[in-house]
Scaffold this motif. Structure first.
Motif, mmCIF file in Angstrom:
data_model
loop_
_atom_site.group_PDB
_atom_site.id
_atom_site.type_symbol
_atom_site.label_atom_id
_atom_site.label_comp_id
_atom_site.label_asym_id
_atom_site.label_seq_id
_atom_site.Cartn_x
_atom_site.Cartn_y
_atom_site.Cartn_z
ATOM 1 N N LYS A 297 -5.863 -6.345 66.272
ATOM 2 C CA LYS A 297 -6.606 -6.720 65.074
ATOM 3 C C LYS A 297 -5.686 -7.161 63.953
ATOM 4 C CE LYS A 297 -10.351 -5.474 67.164
ATOM 5 N NZ LYS A 297 -11.304 -6.492 67.677
ATOM 6 N N ASP A 298 -4.399 -6.791 64.055
ATOM 7 C CA ASP A 298 -3.468 -7.183 63.000
ATOM 8 C C ASP A 298 -3.136 -8.659 63.109
ATOM 9 O OD1 ASP A 298 -3.494 -4.574 62.258
ATOM 10 O OD2 ASP A 298 -1.618 -4.052 63.276
ATOM 11 N N GLY A 299 -2.759 -9.233 61.967
ATOM 12 C CA GLY A 299 -2.442 -10.656 61.987
ATOM 13 C C GLY A 299 -1.727 -11.107 60.729
ATOM 14 N N LEU A 300 -2.116 -12.259 60.230
ATOM 15 C CA LEU A 300 -1.431 -12.879 59.102
ATOM 16 C C LEU A 300 -1.438 -11.983 57.867
ATOM 17 C CD1 LEU A 300 -0.077 -15.395 57.862
ATOM 18 C CD2 LEU A 300 -2.379 -16.255 57.345
ATOM 19 N N ALA A 301 -2.551 -11.308 57.607
ATOM 20 C CA ALA A 301 -2.635 -10.458 56.415
ATOM 21 C C ALA A 301 -1.592 -9.347 56.455
ATOM 22 C CB ALA A 301 -4.035 -9.858 56.308
ATOM 23 N N GLU A 302 -1.335 -8.771 57.629
ATOM 24 C CA GLU A 302 -0.335 -7.709 57.732
ATOM 25 C C GLU A 302 1.070 -8.243 57.512
ATOM 26 O OE1 GLU A 302 -3.929 -6.024 58.899
ATOM 27 O OE2 GLU A 302 -3.012 -7.875 59.620
ATOM 28 N N VAL A 303 1.326 -9.478 57.961
ATOM 29 C CA VAL A 303 2.638 -10.088 57.736
ATOM 30 C C VAL A 303 2.865 -10.328 56.249
ATOM 31 C CG1 VAL A 303 4.068 -12.117 58.201
ATOM 32 C CG2 VAL A 303 2.674 -11.139 60.025
ATOM 33 N N LEU A 304 1.837 -10.863 55.565
ATOM 34 C CA LEU A 304 1.988 -11.197 54.158
ATOM 35 C C LEU A 304 1.946 -9.960 53.252
ATOM 36 C CD1 LEU A 304 -0.367 -14.322 54.001
ATOM 37 C CD2 LEU A 304 2.131 -14.303 54.198
ATOM 38 N N GLN A 305 1.137 -8.980 53.617
ATOM 39 C CA GLN A 305 0.892 -7.854 52.713
ATOM 40 C C GLN A 305 1.793 -6.651 53.011
ATOM 41 O OE1 GLN A 305 -3.194 -6.654 52.716
ATOM 42 N NE2 GLN A 305 -3.043 -5.666 50.704
ATOM 43 N N TYR A 319 -4.634 -19.870 77.505
ATOM 44 C CA TYR A 319 -3.712 -20.721 78.252
ATOM 45 C C TYR A 319 -2.305 -20.154 78.130
ATOM 46 C CZ TYR A 319 -7.535 -24.089 78.180
ATOM 47 O OH TYR A 319 -8.751 -24.692 78.325
ATOM 48 N N GLU A 320 -1.482 -20.478 79.096
ATOM 49 C CA GLU A 320 -0.130 -19.923 79.124
ATOM 50 C C GLU A 320 0.666 -20.337 77.886
ATOM 51 O OE1 GLU A 320 3.850 -19.973 81.971
ATOM 52 O OE2 GLU A 320 2.028 -21.015 82.580
ATOM 53 N N GLN A 321 0.472 -21.533 77.407
ATOM 54 C CA GLN A 321 1.267 -22.040 76.300
ATOM 55 C C GLN A 321 0.589 -21.863 74.941
ATOM 56 O OE1 GLN A 321 4.198 -22.837 76.733
ATOM 57 N NE2 GLN A 321 4.508 -23.648 78.789
ATOM 58 N N LEU A 322 -0.510 -21.128 74.894
ATOM 59 C CA LEU A 322 -1.241 -20.938 73.646
ATOM 60 C C LEU A 322 -1.086 -19.514 73.139
ATOM 61 C CD1 LEU A 322 -3.222 -21.920 71.465
ATOM 62 C CD2 LEU A 322 -5.100 -21.254 72.978
ATOM 63 N N SER A 323 -0.671 -19.387 71.884
ATOM 64 C CA SER A 323 -0.578 -18.096 71.220
ATOM 65 C C SER A 323 -1.459 -18.120 69.978
ATOM 66 C CB SER A 323 0.866 -17.783 70.833
ATOM 67 O OG SER A 323 1.690 -17.725 71.981
ATOM 68 N N ILE A 324 -1.894 -16.937 69.598
ATOM 69 C CA ILE A 324 -2.846 -16.857 68.490
ATOM 70 C C ILE A 324 -2.417 -15.769 67.515
ATOM 71 C CG2 ILE A 324 -5.243 -16.375 67.846
ATOM 72 C CD1 ILE A 324 -6.069 -17.367 70.617
ATOM 73 N N MET A 325 -2.449 -16.110 66.239
ATOM 74 C CA MET A 325 -2.253 -15.122 65.178
ATOM 75 C C MET A 325 -3.565 -15.020 64.413
ATOM 76 S SD MET A 325 0.310 -15.056 61.867
ATOM 77 C CE MET A 325 1.825 -14.956 62.833
ATOM 78 N N CYS A 326 -4.227 -13.883 64.552
ATOM 79 C CA CYS A 326 -5.509 -13.695 63.859
ATOM 80 C C CYS A 326 -5.292 -13.492 62.363
ATOM 81 C CB CYS A 326 -6.246 -12.503 64.462
ATOM 82 S SG CYS A 326 -6.680 -12.729 66.195
ATOM 83 N N ALA A 327 -6.365 -13.446 61.624
ATOM 84 C CA ALA A 327 -6.272 -13.304 60.175
ATOM 85 C C ALA A 327 -5.843 -11.908 59.767
ATOM 86 C CB ALA A 327 -7.616 -13.644 59.533
ATOM 87 N N GLY A 328 -6.224 -10.901 60.543
ATOM 88 C CA GLY A 328 -5.887 -9.543 60.173
ATOM 89 C C GLY A 328 -6.860 -8.984 59.148
ATOM 90 N N THR A 329 -6.448 -7.860 58.567
ATOM 91 C CA THR A 329 -7.285 -7.185 57.580
ATOM 92 C C THR A 329 -6.537 -7.093 56.264
ATOM 93 O OG1 THR A 329 -8.288 -5.862 59.331
ATOM 94 C CG2 THR A 329 -8.621 -5.121 57.065
ATOM 95 N N ALA A 330 -7.090 -7.731 55.249
ATOM 96 C CA ALA A 330 -6.432 -7.773 53.941
ATOM 97 C C ALA A 330 -7.137 -6.838 52.981
ATOM 98 C CB ALA A 330 -6.444 -9.192 53.394
ATOM 99 N N SER A 331 -6.319 -6.097 52.227
ATOM 100 C CA SER A 331 -6.879 -5.229 51.198
ATOM 101 C C SER A 331 -6.776 -5.859 49.815
ATOM 102 C CB SER A 331 -6.154 -3.874 51.189
ATOM 103 O OG SER A 331 -4.755 -4.066 50.987
ATOM 104 N N GLY A 332 -5.958 -6.903 49.689
ATOM 105 C CA GLY A 332 -5.815 -7.587 48.405
ATOM 106 C C GLY A 332 -6.612 -8.872 48.361
ATOM 107 N N ARG A 333 -6.468 -9.600 47.282
ATOM 108 C CA ARG A 333 -7.190 -10.859 47.119
ATOM 109 C C ARG A 333 -6.525 -11.947 47.940
ATOM 110 N NH1 ARG A 333 -8.179 -11.854 40.830
ATOM 111 N NH2 ARG A 333 -9.401 -13.551 41.750
ATOM 112 N N ALA A 334 -7.345 -12.766 48.582
ATOM 113 C CA ALA A 334 -6.815 -13.809 49.469
ATOM 114 C C ALA A 334 -5.956 -14.803 48.705
ATOM 115 C CB ALA A 334 -7.965 -14.527 50.157
ATOM 116 N N SER A 335 -6.369 -15.174 47.507
ATOM 117 C CA SER A 335 -5.612 -16.166 46.734
ATOM 118 C C SER A 335 -4.236 -15.655 46.352
ATOM 119 C CB SER A 335 -6.398 -16.534 45.474
ATOM 120 O OG SER A 335 -6.681 -15.375 44.701
ATOM 121 N N GLU A 336 -4.078 -14.317 46.217
ATOM 122 C CA GLU A 336 -2.778 -13.746 45.880
ATOM 123 C C GLU A 336 -1.896 -13.638 47.120
ATOM 124 O OE1 GLU A 336 -3.712 -10.061 44.088
ATOM 125 O OE2 GLU A 336 -4.536 -10.937 42.247
ATOM 126 N N LEU A 337 -2.498 -13.275 48.249
ATOM 127 C CA LEU A 337 -1.727 -13.158 49.485
ATOM 128 C C LEU A 337 -1.242 -14.514 49.982
ATOM 129 C CD1 LEU A 337 -3.734 -10.503 51.542
ATOM 130 C CD2 LEU A 337 -1.532 -10.219 50.424
#
Length: 462
Positions: A297-305, A319-337
Protein backbone atom coordinates in the motif's frame (compact mmCIF):
# COMPACT_ATOMS: atom_id res chain seq x y z
CA UNK A 1 -36.81 8.31 -24.41
CA UNK A 2 -39.58 8.09 -27.00
CA UNK A 3 -41.02 4.99 -25.31
CA UNK A 4 -41.00 6.68 -21.89
CA UNK A 5 -42.67 9.79 -23.34
CA UNK A 6 -45.39 7.71 -25.02
CA UNK A 7 -46.05 5.71 -21.86
CA UNK A 8 -46.14 8.88 -19.76
CA UNK A 9 -48.54 10.73 -22.07
CA UNK A 10 -50.72 7.63 -22.46
CA UNK A 11 -50.86 7.32 -18.69
CA UNK A 12 -51.88 10.97 -18.39
CA UNK A 13 -54.57 10.40 -21.03
CA UNK A 14 -55.82 7.42 -19.05
CA UNK A 15 -55.89 9.44 -15.81
CA UNK A 16 -57.75 12.29 -17.49
CA UNK A 17 -60.25 9.83 -18.98
CA UNK A 18 -60.83 8.18 -15.61
CA UNK A 19 -61.23 11.54 -13.84
CA UNK A 20 -63.66 13.02 -16.40
CA UNK A 21 -67.36 12.74 -15.54
CA UNK A 22 -69.21 10.84 -18.31
CA UNK A 23 -71.57 12.89 -20.46
CA UNK A 24 -74.46 11.23 -22.33
CA UNK A 25 -76.15 12.54 -25.46
CA UNK A 26 -79.62 12.12 -26.93
CA UNK A 27 -80.31 13.31 -30.48
CA UNK A 28 -83.51 14.07 -32.37
CA UNK A 29 -83.77 15.06 -36.04
CA UNK A 30 -86.59 16.93 -37.81
CA UNK A 31 -87.41 17.27 -41.45
CA UNK A 32 -88.64 20.84 -42.00
CA UNK A 33 -91.50 21.11 -44.46
CA UNK A 34 -93.50 24.22 -45.38
CA UNK A 35 -96.86 23.46 -47.11
CA UNK A 36 -97.83 25.59 -50.08
CA UNK A 37 -100.12 28.38 -48.83
CA UNK A 38 -102.65 30.30 -50.85
CA UNK A 39 -100.89 32.50 -53.41
CA UNK A 40 -97.58 30.55 -53.11
CA UNK A 41 -95.85 28.22 -55.46
CA UNK A 42 -94.18 25.03 -54.30
CA UNK A 43 -90.80 26.61 -55.03
CA UNK A 44 -91.59 29.59 -52.82
CA UNK A 45 -92.74 27.32 -49.98
CA UNK A 46 -89.54 25.28 -50.22
CA UNK A 47 -87.42 28.45 -50.18
CA UNK A 48 -89.34 29.66 -47.14
CA UNK A 49 -88.48 26.44 -45.32
CA UNK A 50 -84.81 26.85 -46.18
CA UNK A 51 -84.83 30.36 -44.79
CA UNK A 52 -86.62 29.35 -41.61
CA UNK A 53 -84.52 26.29 -40.71
CA UNK A 54 -81.51 28.37 -39.60
CA UNK A 55 -83.79 30.43 -37.39
CA UNK A 56 -85.31 27.30 -35.85
CA UNK A 57 -81.87 26.16 -34.67
CA UNK A 58 -81.46 29.43 -32.79
CA UNK A 59 -85.06 29.42 -31.60
CA UNK A 60 -84.63 26.02 -29.95
CA UNK A 61 -82.23 27.49 -27.39
CA UNK A 62 -84.28 30.63 -26.68
CA UNK A 63 -85.38 31.20 -23.10
CA UNK A 64 -89.13 30.87 -23.72
CA UNK A 65 -88.86 27.65 -25.74
CA UNK A 66 -86.36 26.10 -23.30
CA UNK A 67 -88.62 26.93 -20.34
CA UNK A 68 -91.62 25.18 -21.87
CA UNK A 69 -89.60 22.17 -23.07
CA UNK A 70 -88.01 21.80 -19.63
CA UNK A 71 -91.39 22.01 -17.89
CA UNK A 72 -92.91 19.41 -20.25
CA UNK A 73 -89.95 17.01 -19.72
CA UNK A 74 -90.18 17.07 -15.93
CA UNK A 75 -86.46 17.89 -15.60
CA UNK A 76 -85.86 19.89 -12.45
CA UNK A 77 -83.08 22.14 -13.63
CA UNK A 78 -82.85 25.88 -14.13
CA UNK A 79 -83.51 27.40 -17.55
CA UNK A 80 -79.84 28.42 -17.81
CA UNK A 81 -78.67 24.88 -17.08
CA UNK A 82 -81.05 23.32 -19.61
CA UNK A 83 -80.03 25.90 -22.22
CA UNK A 84 -76.42 24.82 -21.82
CA UNK A 85 -77.47 21.21 -22.41
CA UNK A 86 -79.20 21.88 -25.75
CA UNK A 87 -77.50 22.57 -29.07
CA UNK A 88 -79.04 22.65 -32.54
CA UNK A 89 -78.00 23.15 -36.16
CA UNK A 90 -80.00 23.35 -39.37
CA UNK A 91 -78.96 22.25 -42.84
CA UNK A 92 -80.64 24.39 -45.47
CA UNK A 93 -79.67 21.98 -48.25
CA UNK A 94 -81.25 18.87 -46.74
CA UNK A 95 -83.87 20.68 -44.61
CA UNK A 96 -82.78 18.59 -41.61
CA UNK A 97 -82.78 20.20 -38.18
CA UNK A 98 -80.71 18.33 -35.60
CA UNK A 99 -81.11 18.90 -31.86
CA UNK A 100 -78.60 17.43 -29.37
CA UNK A 101 -79.07 17.25 -25.62
CA UNK A 102 -76.07 16.47 -23.41
CA UNK A 103 -76.21 15.70 -19.71
CA UNK A 104 -74.32 13.79 -17.05
CA UNK A 105 -77.62 12.01 -16.37
CA UNK A 106 -78.59 9.73 -19.25
CA UNK A 107 -82.29 9.70 -18.33
CA UNK A 108 -82.32 13.48 -18.11
CA UNK A 109 -80.84 13.84 -21.60
CA UNK A 110 -83.40 11.39 -23.02
CA UNK A 111 -86.31 13.17 -21.31
CA UNK A 112 -85.35 16.56 -22.70
CA UNK A 113 -84.84 15.16 -26.22
CA UNK A 114 -88.27 13.46 -26.06
CA UNK A 115 -89.84 16.74 -24.95
CA UNK A 116 -88.22 18.54 -27.91
CA UNK A 117 -89.51 15.87 -30.33
CA UNK A 118 -93.03 16.18 -28.93
CA UNK A 119 -93.42 19.91 -28.35
CA UNK A 120 -91.07 21.89 -30.56
CA UNK A 121 -93.26 21.77 -33.70
CA UNK A 122 -96.24 23.02 -31.72
CA UNK A 123 -94.27 25.80 -30.06
CA UNK A 124 -92.95 26.99 -33.42
CA UNK A 125 -96.43 27.10 -34.94
CA UNK A 126 -97.75 28.98 -31.90
CA UNK A 127 -95.13 31.65 -32.47
CA UNK A 128 -95.73 31.83 -36.24
CA UNK A 129 -99.55 31.45 -36.11
CA UNK A 130 -100.43 35.11 -35.60
CA UNK A 131 -100.94 36.80 -38.97
CA UNK A 132 -99.94 33.77 -41.05
CA UNK A 133 -102.14 32.69 -43.99
CA UNK A 134 -104.34 29.72 -43.35
CA UNK A 135 -102.49 26.45 -43.97
CA UNK A 136 -99.07 28.11 -43.81
CA UNK A 137 -97.92 26.35 -40.64
CA UNK A 138 -94.47 24.83 -40.84
CA UNK A 139 -94.32 21.11 -40.28
CA UNK A 140 -91.38 19.61 -38.35
CA UNK A 141 -91.53 15.88 -38.80
CA UNK A 142 -89.35 13.76 -36.50
CA UNK A 143 -87.24 11.52 -38.74
CA UNK A 144 -84.80 10.17 -36.12
CA UNK A 145 -84.63 9.86 -32.37
CA UNK A 146 -84.68 10.62 -29.68
CA UNK A 147 -81.69 8.30 -29.28
CA UNK A 148 -80.63 6.61 -26.07
CA UNK A 149 -77.03 5.37 -25.97
CA UNK A 150 -75.52 3.71 -22.92
CA UNK A 151 -72.03 4.75 -24.07
CA UNK A 152 -71.08 8.30 -23.08
CA UNK A 153 -69.97 10.71 -25.79
CA UNK A 154 -67.45 12.22 -23.39
CA UNK A 155 -64.79 11.34 -22.50
CA UNK A 156 -63.76 9.56 -25.71
CA UNK A 157 -61.26 6.89 -24.68
CA UNK A 158 -60.04 6.22 -28.22
CA UNK A 159 -59.53 9.91 -28.90
CA UNK A 160 -57.77 10.56 -25.59
CA UNK A 161 -55.44 7.60 -25.91
CA UNK A 162 -54.74 8.43 -29.55
CA UNK A 163 -53.85 11.99 -28.63
CA UNK A 164 -51.72 10.69 -25.76
CA UNK A 165 -49.71 8.49 -28.13
CA UNK A 166 -49.27 11.28 -30.69
CA UNK A 167 -48.26 13.83 -28.06
CA UNK A 168 -45.88 11.28 -26.51
CA UNK A 169 -44.23 10.62 -29.86
CA UNK A 170 -43.87 14.33 -30.56
CA UNK A 171 -42.53 14.98 -27.07
CA UNK A 172 -40.00 12.15 -27.27
CA UNK A 173 -38.69 13.22 -30.66
CA UNK A 174 -38.60 16.83 -29.50
CA UNK A 175 -36.59 15.92 -26.40
CA UNK A 176 -34.12 13.94 -28.49
CA UNK A 177 -33.63 16.86 -30.86
CA UNK A 178 -33.32 19.26 -27.93
CA UNK A 179 -30.81 17.04 -26.18
CA UNK A 180 -28.72 16.60 -29.31
CA UNK A 181 -28.59 20.35 -29.84
CA UNK A 182 -27.85 21.06 -26.19
CA UNK A 183 -25.22 18.31 -25.93
CA UNK A 184 -21.82 19.93 -26.46
CA UNK A 185 -19.73 16.95 -25.42
CA UNK A 186 -17.10 15.48 -27.70
CA UNK A 187 -18.94 13.02 -29.92
CA UNK A 188 -17.22 13.38 -33.29
CA UNK A 189 -13.71 12.29 -34.17
CA UNK A 190 -13.76 14.31 -37.38
CA UNK A 191 -13.65 17.73 -35.73
CA UNK A 192 -12.01 16.69 -32.46
CA UNK A 193 -8.74 18.54 -33.09
CA UNK A 194 -10.57 21.71 -34.07
CA UNK A 195 -12.97 21.49 -31.13
CA UNK A 196 -10.32 20.75 -28.49
CA UNK A 197 -7.41 22.67 -29.97
CA UNK A 198 -5.13 19.62 -29.50
CA UNK A 199 -3.61 17.08 -31.86
CA UNK A 200 -5.34 13.70 -31.81
CA UNK A 201 -2.93 10.96 -30.75
CA UNK A 202 -5.27 7.98 -30.52
CA UNK A 203 -8.86 6.88 -30.00
CA UNK A 204 -9.56 4.19 -27.43
CA UNK A 205 -12.71 2.12 -27.96
CA UNK A 206 -15.06 1.49 -25.06
CA UNK A 207 -14.41 -1.71 -23.16
CA UNK A 208 -17.03 -2.95 -20.68
CA UNK A 209 -14.47 -5.24 -19.08
CA UNK A 210 -12.53 -2.26 -17.74
CA UNK A 211 -14.23 -0.62 -14.79
CA UNK A 212 -14.58 3.12 -15.11
CA UNK A 213 -13.87 3.60 -11.41
CA UNK A 214 -10.53 1.76 -11.32
CA UNK A 215 -7.85 1.28 -13.98
CA UNK A 216 -7.06 -2.13 -15.32
CA UNK A 217 -5.02 -3.71 -18.09
CA UNK A 218 -7.04 -4.57 -21.15
CA UNK A 219 -6.83 -7.99 -22.75
CA UNK A 220 -3.89 -8.06 -25.14
CA UNK A 221 -5.87 -9.38 -28.07
CA UNK A 222 -8.52 -6.68 -27.80
CA UNK A 223 -9.42 -3.56 -29.70
CA UNK A 224 -8.76 -1.41 -26.67
CA UNK A 225 -5.23 -2.64 -26.06
CA UNK A 226 -4.51 -2.35 -29.77
CA UNK A 227 -5.38 1.35 -29.43
CA UNK A 228 -2.69 1.72 -26.76
CA UNK A 229 -0.18 0.05 -29.06
CA UNK A 230 -1.13 2.66 -31.68
CA UNK A 231 -0.64 5.42 -29.10
CA UNK A 232 2.77 4.01 -28.23
CA UNK A 233 3.73 3.92 -31.92
CA UNK A 234 2.52 7.46 -32.58
CA UNK A 235 4.65 8.74 -29.71
CA UNK A 236 7.67 6.83 -31.02
CA UNK A 237 7.51 8.41 -34.49
CA UNK A 238 7.42 11.96 -33.18
CA UNK A 239 10.41 14.06 -34.09
CA UNK A 240 11.10 14.69 -30.39
CA UNK A 241 10.68 11.06 -29.33
CA UNK A 242 14.27 10.86 -28.03
CA UNK A 243 13.47 13.35 -25.28
CA UNK A 244 10.24 11.70 -24.10
CA UNK A 245 11.46 9.88 -21.00
CA UNK A 246 8.75 11.09 -18.61
CA UNK A 247 5.17 11.27 -19.92
CA UNK A 248 2.34 12.60 -17.77
CA UNK A 249 -1.20 11.46 -18.48
CA UNK A 250 -3.92 13.76 -17.22
CA UNK A 251 -7.43 15.04 -17.91
CA UNK A 252 -9.37 18.23 -17.37
CA UNK A 253 -11.88 16.77 -14.91
CA UNK A 254 -12.63 13.61 -12.96
CA UNK A 255 -14.03 10.54 -14.72
CA UNK A 256 -12.44 10.92 -18.16
CA UNK A 257 -10.23 7.81 -17.91
CA UNK A 258 -6.74 9.26 -17.43
CA UNK A 259 -5.73 6.51 -14.99
CA UNK A 260 -6.85 3.77 -17.38
CA UNK A 261 -4.95 5.36 -20.28
CA UNK A 262 -1.81 5.82 -18.16
CA UNK A 263 -1.93 2.21 -16.94
CA UNK A 264 -2.43 0.68 -20.36
CA UNK A 265 0.09 2.96 -22.08
CA UNK A 266 2.69 1.81 -19.55
CA UNK A 267 1.63 -1.81 -20.15
CA UNK A 268 1.94 -1.38 -23.92
CA UNK A 269 5.45 0.04 -23.55
CA UNK A 270 6.44 -2.77 -21.21
CA UNK A 271 5.04 -5.26 -23.73
CA UNK A 272 7.59 -3.95 -26.21
CA UNK A 273 10.40 -4.89 -23.82
CA UNK A 274 11.19 -1.52 -22.30
CA UNK A 275 11.63 -1.00 -18.60
CA UNK A 276 8.61 1.09 -17.70
CA UNK A 277 7.64 2.62 -14.38
CA UNK A 278 4.10 3.83 -13.74
CA UNK A 279 3.89 6.37 -10.91
CA UNK A 280 0.52 7.31 -9.49
CA UNK A 281 0.77 10.97 -8.38
CA UNK A 282 -2.91 11.43 -7.52
CA UNK A 283 -2.49 10.90 -3.77
CA UNK A 284 -5.93 12.37 -3.04
CA UNK A 285 -7.77 9.61 -4.88
CA UNK A 286 -5.49 6.57 -5.24
CA UNK A 287 -6.85 3.87 -7.53
CA UNK A 288 -3.95 1.64 -8.52
CA UNK A 289 -3.54 -0.27 -5.27
CA UNK A 290 -7.27 -1.03 -4.79
CA UNK A 291 -7.76 -1.76 -8.48
CA UNK A 292 -4.81 -4.15 -8.72
CA UNK A 293 -5.20 -5.71 -5.31
CA UNK A 294 -1.62 -4.76 -4.54
CA UNK A 295 -0.24 -6.01 -1.24
CA UNK A 296 2.06 -3.00 -1.03
CA UNK A 297 0.00 0.00 0.00
CA UNK A 298 2.99 2.29 0.41
CA UNK A 299 4.05 4.45 -2.48
CA UNK A 300 4.91 7.97 -3.58
CA UNK A 301 3.44 9.63 -0.48
CA UNK A 302 5.74 7.61 1.81
CA UNK A 303 8.78 8.57 -0.28
CA UNK A 304 7.91 12.27 -0.19
CA UNK A 305 6.60 12.46 3.38
CA UNK A 306 8.57 9.86 5.35
CA UNK A 307 11.76 9.56 3.30
CA UNK A 308 11.23 5.94 2.30
CA UNK A 309 13.73 4.55 -0.18
CA UNK A 310 12.71 4.77 -3.83
CA UNK A 311 13.04 1.07 -4.58
CA UNK A 312 11.19 -0.12 -1.48
CA UNK A 313 7.76 1.10 -2.65
CA UNK A 314 7.86 -0.26 -6.21
CA UNK A 315 5.53 -3.13 -7.08
CA UNK A 316 5.81 -5.59 -9.93
CA UNK A 317 3.27 -5.11 -12.70
CA UNK A 318 1.42 -7.68 -14.82
CA UNK A 319 4.28 -7.62 -17.37
CA UNK A 320 7.89 -8.49 -16.71
CA UNK A 321 9.14 -5.05 -17.71
CA UNK A 322 6.41 -3.06 -15.94
CA UNK A 323 6.81 -1.67 -12.43
CA UNK A 324 4.31 0.35 -10.48
CA UNK A 325 4.60 2.94 -7.73
CA UNK A 326 1.22 3.51 -6.12
CA UNK A 327 0.18 6.81 -4.59
CA UNK A 328 0.44 5.59 -1.02
CA UNK A 329 -1.21 7.17 1.98
CA UNK A 330 -0.61 10.85 2.66
CA UNK A 331 -1.33 12.56 5.94
CA UNK A 332 -0.41 16.03 4.69
CA UNK A 333 -1.77 18.25 1.95
CA UNK A 334 -1.13 17.03 -1.59
CA UNK A 335 -0.06 20.46 -2.85
CA UNK A 336 2.63 20.63 -0.14
CA UNK A 337 3.92 17.10 -0.71
CA UNK A 338 4.03 17.36 -4.50
CA UNK A 339 6.34 20.34 -4.60
CA UNK A 340 8.61 20.77 -7.58
CA UNK A 341 11.88 19.91 -5.82
CA UNK A 342 10.58 16.71 -4.20
CA UNK A 343 8.90 15.40 -7.35
CA UNK A 344 11.92 16.27 -9.47
CA UNK A 345 14.15 14.24 -7.18
CA UNK A 346 11.87 11.20 -7.52
CA UNK A 347 11.76 11.56 -11.31
CA UNK A 348 15.54 11.83 -11.46
CA UNK A 349 15.89 8.47 -9.73
CA UNK A 350 13.17 6.95 -11.90
CA UNK A 351 14.90 7.96 -15.13
CA UNK A 352 18.16 6.43 -13.94
CA UNK A 353 16.50 3.06 -13.33
CA UNK A 354 13.91 2.92 -16.13
CA UNK A 355 13.66 3.60 -19.83
CA UNK A 356 10.27 5.27 -19.56
CA UNK A 357 8.28 6.82 -16.73
CA UNK A 358 4.50 7.28 -17.05
CA UNK A 359 2.83 9.61 -14.55
CA UNK A 360 -0.83 9.16 -13.67
CA UNK A 361 -1.81 12.62 -12.45
CA UNK A 362 -4.85 14.19 -10.81
CA UNK A 363 -7.32 16.18 -12.94
CA UNK A 364 -6.06 19.58 -14.01
CA UNK A 365 -8.93 21.93 -13.28
CA UNK A 366 -9.75 20.99 -9.66
CA UNK A 367 -6.17 20.61 -8.36
CA UNK A 368 -3.00 22.68 -8.72
CA UNK A 369 -0.49 19.91 -7.87
CA UNK A 370 -1.26 18.09 -11.13
CA UNK A 371 0.08 21.11 -13.02
CA UNK A 372 3.33 20.93 -11.04
CA UNK A 373 3.78 17.28 -11.94
CA UNK A 374 2.90 17.95 -15.59
CA UNK A 375 5.41 20.81 -15.80
CA UNK A 376 8.23 18.47 -14.64
CA UNK A 377 7.45 15.87 -17.31
CA UNK A 378 8.84 15.74 -20.84
CA UNK A 379 5.38 15.69 -22.34
CA UNK A 380 1.72 15.61 -21.34
CA UNK A 381 -1.10 13.55 -22.82
CA UNK A 382 -4.59 14.96 -22.21
CA UNK A 383 -7.39 12.38 -22.01
CA UNK A 384 -10.99 13.19 -22.95
CA UNK A 385 -13.97 10.88 -22.69
CA UNK A 386 -16.41 10.42 -25.56
CA UNK A 387 -19.85 11.80 -24.72
CA UNK A 388 -18.59 13.16 -21.38
CA UNK A 389 -15.85 15.73 -21.93
CA UNK A 390 -16.58 19.12 -23.45
CA UNK A 391 -14.38 21.14 -25.82
CA UNK A 392 -14.39 24.06 -23.40
CA UNK A 393 -13.26 21.83 -20.55
CA UNK A 394 -10.45 20.29 -22.60
CA UNK A 395 -9.28 23.71 -23.79
CA UNK A 396 -9.38 25.06 -20.24
CA UNK A 397 -7.20 22.14 -19.09
CA UNK A 398 -4.76 22.72 -21.94
CA UNK A 399 -4.54 26.41 -21.06
CA UNK A 400 -3.52 25.57 -17.49
CA UNK A 401 -0.71 23.42 -18.90
CA UNK A 402 0.47 26.28 -21.08
CA UNK A 403 0.56 28.60 -18.07
CA UNK A 404 3.07 26.34 -16.27
CA UNK A 405 5.10 25.74 -19.43
CA UNK A 406 4.18 22.06 -19.82
CA UNK A 407 4.61 20.45 -23.22
CA UNK A 408 1.28 19.10 -24.46
CA UNK A 409 1.75 16.15 -26.82
CA UNK A 410 -1.90 15.82 -27.81
CA UNK A 411 -5.24 14.34 -26.85
CA UNK A 412 -6.51 10.77 -26.50
CA UNK A 413 -10.26 10.26 -26.96
CA UNK A 414 -11.32 7.52 -24.58
CA UNK A 415 -14.35 5.19 -24.48
CA UNK A 416 -15.38 5.64 -28.13
CA UNK A 417 -18.30 3.31 -28.97
CA UNK A 418 -17.74 1.01 -31.91
CA UNK A 419 -20.28 -0.89 -34.03
CA UNK A 420 -20.74 -4.54 -33.15
CA UNK A 421 -19.67 -5.62 -36.64
CA UNK A 422 -16.21 -4.10 -36.13
CA UNK A 423 -15.83 -5.80 -32.76
CA UNK A 424 -17.01 -9.10 -34.22
CA UNK A 425 -14.60 -8.83 -37.14
CA UNK A 426 -11.67 -8.09 -34.83
CA UNK A 427 -12.60 -10.99 -32.57
CA UNK A 428 -12.83 -13.42 -35.49
CA UNK A 429 -9.45 -12.31 -36.82
CA UNK A 430 -7.81 -12.93 -33.44
CA UNK A 431 -9.70 -16.08 -32.51
CA UNK A 432 -7.29 -18.70 -31.36
CA UNK A 433 -4.30 -16.35 -31.35
CA UNK A 434 -2.08 -16.40 -28.29
CA UNK A 435 -0.45 -13.36 -26.76
CA UNK A 436 2.53 -12.18 -28.70
CA UNK A 437 6.02 -12.29 -27.29
CA UNK A 438 6.69 -8.89 -25.71
CA UNK A 439 10.06 -8.73 -27.46
CA UNK A 440 8.48 -8.88 -30.91
CA UNK A 441 7.63 -5.16 -30.95
CA UNK A 442 10.94 -3.29 -30.41
CA UNK A 443 11.78 0.25 -31.29
CA UNK A 444 8.90 2.04 -29.65
CA UNK A 445 11.22 4.32 -27.71
CA UNK A 446 14.81 5.03 -28.66
CA UNK A 447 16.38 3.92 -25.41
CA UNK A 448 17.72 0.38 -25.62
CA UNK A 449 16.15 -1.92 -23.05
CA UNK A 450 18.53 -3.05 -20.37
CA UNK A 451 18.68 -6.52 -18.95
CA UNK A 452 16.62 -7.53 -15.94
CA UNK A 453 19.81 -7.89 -13.83
CA UNK A 454 20.94 -4.38 -14.72
CA UNK A 455 17.49 -3.02 -13.92
CA UNK A 456 17.72 -4.65 -10.47
CA UNK A 457 21.10 -3.05 -9.92
CA UNK A 458 19.67 0.39 -10.67
CA UNK A 459 16.77 -0.04 -8.28
CA UNK A 460 19.04 -1.47 -5.58
CA UNK A 461 21.45 1.45 -5.84
CA UNK A 462 18.58 3.92 -5.46
Amino acid sequence: MILISVLLCTGIAGAVTAATVPVYQSTVRFYVFAPTAEGQTALQADELARLRIIGYATLLTSEKIVEQISKASGVEESVETVTDMISANGDADTLILTANVRSEDQDEATALASSIATNFNRLVNDLEGAGSPEGAETVLNVVAGPTQDDNPVSPSEMLNYGLGILVGLALGVGLIILRSRADNTLRSIDNLEEASGLQLLATVPADRKVDRGSPGVSVRNSLQFEAFRNLRTNLHFRSDADSLRVIAVTSATVGEGASTVAFNLAAACAEAGYRTLLIETDIRNPQLAPGLGSVHKDGLAEVLQHGREFGSVINSGPYEQLSIMCAGTASGRASELLNAAAVEAVLRKAKEAYDLVVLDTAPLLPFADSRTVAALSDGVIVVARYGYSTPNGVRAGAETLELVGAKVLGIVLNAVPLPKRIRARFSSEHEGHTDADPTEDPGTFPTEPESKEKRGQHVESQ
